[in-house]
Design a protein around this motif. Structure first.
Motif, PDB file in Angstrom:
ATOM      1  N   ALA A 123       4.630   0.429  -4.046  1.00 58.46           N
ATOM      2  CA  ALA A 123       3.768  -0.177  -5.064  1.00 58.46           C
ATOM      3  C   ALA A 123       2.854  -1.219  -4.432  1.00 58.46           C
ATOM      4  CB  ALA A 123       4.625  -0.806  -6.164  1.00 58.46           C
ATOM      5  N   TYR A 124       3.405  -2.000  -3.502  1.00 60.51           N
ATOM      6  CA  TYR A 124       2.568  -2.991  -2.815  1.00 60.51           C
ATOM      7  C   TYR A 124       1.445  -2.299  -2.044  1.00 60.51           C
ATOM      8  CZ  TYR A 124       0.801  -6.022   0.778  1.00 60.51           C
ATOM      9  OH  TYR A 124      -0.061  -6.696   1.610  1.00 60.51           O
ATOM     10  N   LEU A 125       1.799  -1.237  -1.291  1.00 64.25           N
ATOM     11  CA  LEU A 125       0.785  -0.529  -0.506  1.00 64.25           C
ATOM     12  C   LEU A 125      -0.312   0.040  -1.402  1.00 64.25           C
ATOM     13  CD1 LEU A 125       2.872   1.451   2.159  1.00 64.25           C
ATOM     14  CD2 LEU A 125       1.457  -0.567   2.520  1.00 64.25           C
ATOM     15  N   ALA A 126       0.094   0.627  -2.530  1.00 65.22           N
ATOM     16  CA  ALA A 126      -0.882   1.259  -3.432  1.00 65.22           C
ATOM     17  C   ALA A 126      -1.823   0.242  -4.062  1.00 65.22           C
ATOM     18  CB  ALA A 126      -0.147   2.041  -4.513  1.00 65.22           C
ATOM     19  N   ASN A 127      -1.325  -0.968  -4.287  1.00 67.02           N
ATOM     20  CA  ASN A 127      -2.132  -1.993  -4.967  1.00 67.02           C
ATOM     21  C   ASN A 127      -2.768  -3.008  -4.023  1.00 67.02           C
ATOM     22  OD1 ASN A 127      -1.632  -1.243  -7.805  1.00 67.02           O
ATOM     23  ND2 ASN A 127       0.492  -1.721  -7.310  1.00 67.02           N
ATOM     24  N   SER A 128      -2.438  -2.926  -2.735  1.00 66.15           N
ATOM     25  CA  SER A 128      -2.964  -3.899  -1.778  1.00 66.15           C
ATOM     26  C   SER A 128      -4.403  -3.572  -1.408  1.00 66.15           C
ATOM     27  CB  SER A 128      -2.106  -3.911  -0.509  1.00 66.15           C
ATOM     28  OG  SER A 128      -2.294  -2.710   0.220  1.00 66.15           O
ATOM     29  N   PHE A 129      -5.087  -4.537  -0.806  1.00 66.30           N
ATOM     30  CA  PHE A 129      -6.467  -4.291  -0.389  1.00 66.30           C
ATOM     31  C   PHE A 129      -6.542  -3.343   0.808  1.00 66.30           C
ATOM     32  CE2 PHE A 129      -5.241  -7.114   2.803  1.00 66.30           C
ATOM     33  CZ  PHE A 129      -6.280  -7.503   3.655  1.00 66.30           C
ATOM     34  N   HIS A 130      -5.379  -3.090   1.450  1.00 63.81           N
ATOM     35  CA  HIS A 130      -5.361  -2.132   2.561  1.00 63.81           C
ATOM     36  C   HIS A 130      -5.653  -0.711   2.071  1.00 63.81           C
ATOM     37  CE1 HIS A 130      -3.687  -5.254   5.097  1.00 63.81           C
ATOM     38  NE2 HIS A 130      -2.678  -5.416   4.264  1.00 63.81           N
ATOM     39  N   ALA A 131      -5.170  -0.374   0.866  1.00 63.07           N
ATOM     40  CA  ALA A 131      -5.232   0.997   0.367  1.00 63.07           C
ATOM     41  C   ALA A 131      -6.645   1.565   0.388  1.00 63.07           C
ATOM     42  CB  ALA A 131      -4.659   1.071  -1.048  1.00 63.07           C
ATOM     43  N   ASN A 132      -7.626   0.761   0.046  1.00 61.20           N
ATOM     44  CA  ASN A 132      -9.012   1.241  -0.022  1.00 61.20           C
ATOM     45  C   ASN A 132      -9.657   1.450   1.341  1.00 61.20           C
ATOM     46  OD1 ASN A 132      -9.219   1.146  -2.927  1.00 61.20           O
ATOM     47  ND2 ASN A 132      -9.146  -1.075  -2.713  1.00 61.20           N
TER      48      ASN A 132
END
Length: 516
Positions: A324-333
């Protein structure tokens, strides 16, 4: 397509004796052209003389061998031993030749653009990989110093200073040689400048010593991979004692982190490591495979100020909160390459996985989902998740229990991804004996119906062919993707593993004897 200039250059260098005698009357602006032609034809003697008399300030091998106006083919993936050895000996003789030191303009040599690949097409059939390039350059620098000390040379030679940028690869076997070359760097006209550093099969004390010698302030890539026992406390020590201002890529060895045995001190240590990584403002690539990071991804990655473009968290026991953190973090984009292998994605977090891919879809180029328990019933979900990823170039999903029918369905969809170039797919489940369990152990991995597999692989390639997607390469590397570094040092790696096993067995036997 070759230009007339390039064809003429090939004709000129094909007669090595004539070419070498005539170099003195060749216009300087033709040297790059002649170098690429010589490299293509493997004219080692001509390459040597071109480098020995190089008339420019810089000598960038990757740029010289890359796509040019006169010849579009990129030759930087040809690690031909004859050609590269000639480059390096030519560089040595550039320092030693009789021309005035003040007439020598060369200041920077860049060897970092050379790419190590699995299939080599050079005639000599002998390659000079990254480890060998490290070995040869280090030896050459030391031999040059000995030569200069033993002979009366023009004092101006010692004023020559040429930075040689290289990706170093150090193991136990070449450690002493590289260490001596780095220690004496200030006395040598050829200055080894390490841009990327990889270490395998090396004692931790030696790793810490040599990492300080390479000038970490210049380092852009650090790989600590196999059999370097770098655990979390050592990593904290490394980051506290050495500053890496330009580091862009970091690869850590297996089991660097293990949250299952964390104490309060370990939690603080992890926080400190995250903060130190946050100070690395250039860091965009991170690999932490085979560590146990359950519930700690946010603590480790949230301090980063620059979004990650590459993340490898394969076999890291991530939970729903981590995903969930990965999906919502600024890294994902910003993720261009993502490896989530070893996680039961369909059962544990299917919706979060879909969200993560939808956020990264505009930039994602490489996705690896090996041993993720993706079954036939999950193929439609996978297709929906991949549909937005129109820039995907590489997709690897080995080790998943998929039938040949499911693979055909998936391949029909993959034809629609316009930029896809490489697919690594598993042996179909129906090619294995009934009752096979996943993940498949190494002993059973090759025990499948090879004839049936070949038939299925043919059908999958036919699907691509009928969709006019001959540009997509498919393969099933049973024991993982090709790793040039492992391939080059596999004998040393094997010997290390045997010795480690022997030591463990001796300790076990000793313990048994004490208790009896």
């Amino acid at each position: 397509m070759k230009s007339l200039r390039f064809i003429s250059a090939e004709a000129f260098v094909s007669n090595a004796e004539f070419a070498r005698k005539s170099l003195g009357s060749v216009a300087h602006n033709l040297f790059p052209l002649l170098f690429k032609a010589s490299y293509l034809l493997e004219r080692g003697e001509v390459i040597h003389d071109l480098v020995e008399n190089w008339p420019f300030v810089d000598f960038n091998v990757g740029k010289l061998l890359g796509t040019t106006v006169d010849y579009q083919e990129d030759l930087s993936h040809r690690t031909c031993f004859v050609c590269l050895e000639s480059c390096l000996t030519g560089l040595r003789d550039y320092v030693l030749n009789d021309s005035s030191p003040y007439a020598k303009r060369l200041k920077v040599v860049d060897l970092t653009g050379i790419k190590d690949v699995e299939v080599q097409v050079c005639e000599c059939k002998k390659t000079m990989g990254r480890w060998a390039r490290t070995q040869v350059l280090s030896k050459l620098c030391l031999e040059l110093l000995v030569y200069l000390q033993q002979r009366q040379c023009d004092p101006g030679i010692f004023e020559i200073s040429i930075d040689v940028r290289i990706d170093l690869f150090v193991t136990e076997r070449n450690y002493e040689l590289v260490m001596q070359a780095l220690l004496k760097k200030c006395y040598c006209p050829l200055k080894i400048c390490c841009v990327a550093f990889r270490s395998d099969n090396l004692a931790l004390q030696k790793f810490f010593y040599i990492i300080k010698l390479i000038d970490p302030s210049l380092l852009r890539k650090l790989e600590v991979v196999h059999n370097v026992r770098l655990e979390m406390e050592h990593l904290e020590m490394l980051f506290n004692s050495i500053h890496f201002p330009l580091l862009m890529s970091l690869t850590l060895p297996a089991r660097t982190f293990n949250v299952r045995r964390f104490t309060a001190t370990d939690e603080q240590m992890l926080t400190n490591i995250g903060e130190k990584m946050g100070e690395m403002t250039q860091l965009t690539e991170l690999s932490m495979s085979f560590s146990i990071l359950t519930g700690r991804i946010q603590k480790l990655l949230s301090p980063l100020k620059t979004p990650l473009k590459m993340l490898d968290v394969s076999n890291c026991s991530l939970n729903h909160a981590d995903m969930a953190y990965l999906a919502n973090s600024f890294h994902a984009n910003h993720l261009e390459a993502l490896d989530l292998s070893g996680h039961n994605i369909p059962d544990l977090y299917p919706s979060i996985f879909f969200k993560l891919l939808s956020h990264s879809s505009s930039v994602l180029r490489s996705l690896t989902l090996e041993d993720c328990n993706i079954q036939d019933t999950h193929v439609n979900m996978l297709i929906v998740s991949l549909s937005p990823c129109q820039k995907l170039q590489e997709f690897r999903f080995l080790g998943n229990p998929l039938s040949s029918q499911a693979l055909k369905h998936l391949f029909t969809f993959l034809c629609e991804l316009p930029m896809l170039k490489n697919v690594e797919f598993p042996v179909p489940k129906d090619c294995y004996p009934i009752g096979i369990t996943y993940p498949i152990d190494d002993a059973s991995l090759c025990r499948f119906d090879h004839q049936k597999y070949e038939s299925v692989a043919e059908e999958l390639n036919l699907i691509l062919l009928q969709a006019n997607r001959e540009d997509v390469k498919t393969s099933t590397p049973l024991f993982g993707s090709y790793d040039a570094a492992v391939q080059e040092t596999k004998n040393e790696l094997g010997a290390y593993l045997i010795n480690s096993f022997k030591e463990t067995l001796e300790k076990f036997t000793s313990s048994l004897n004490k208790t009896s």
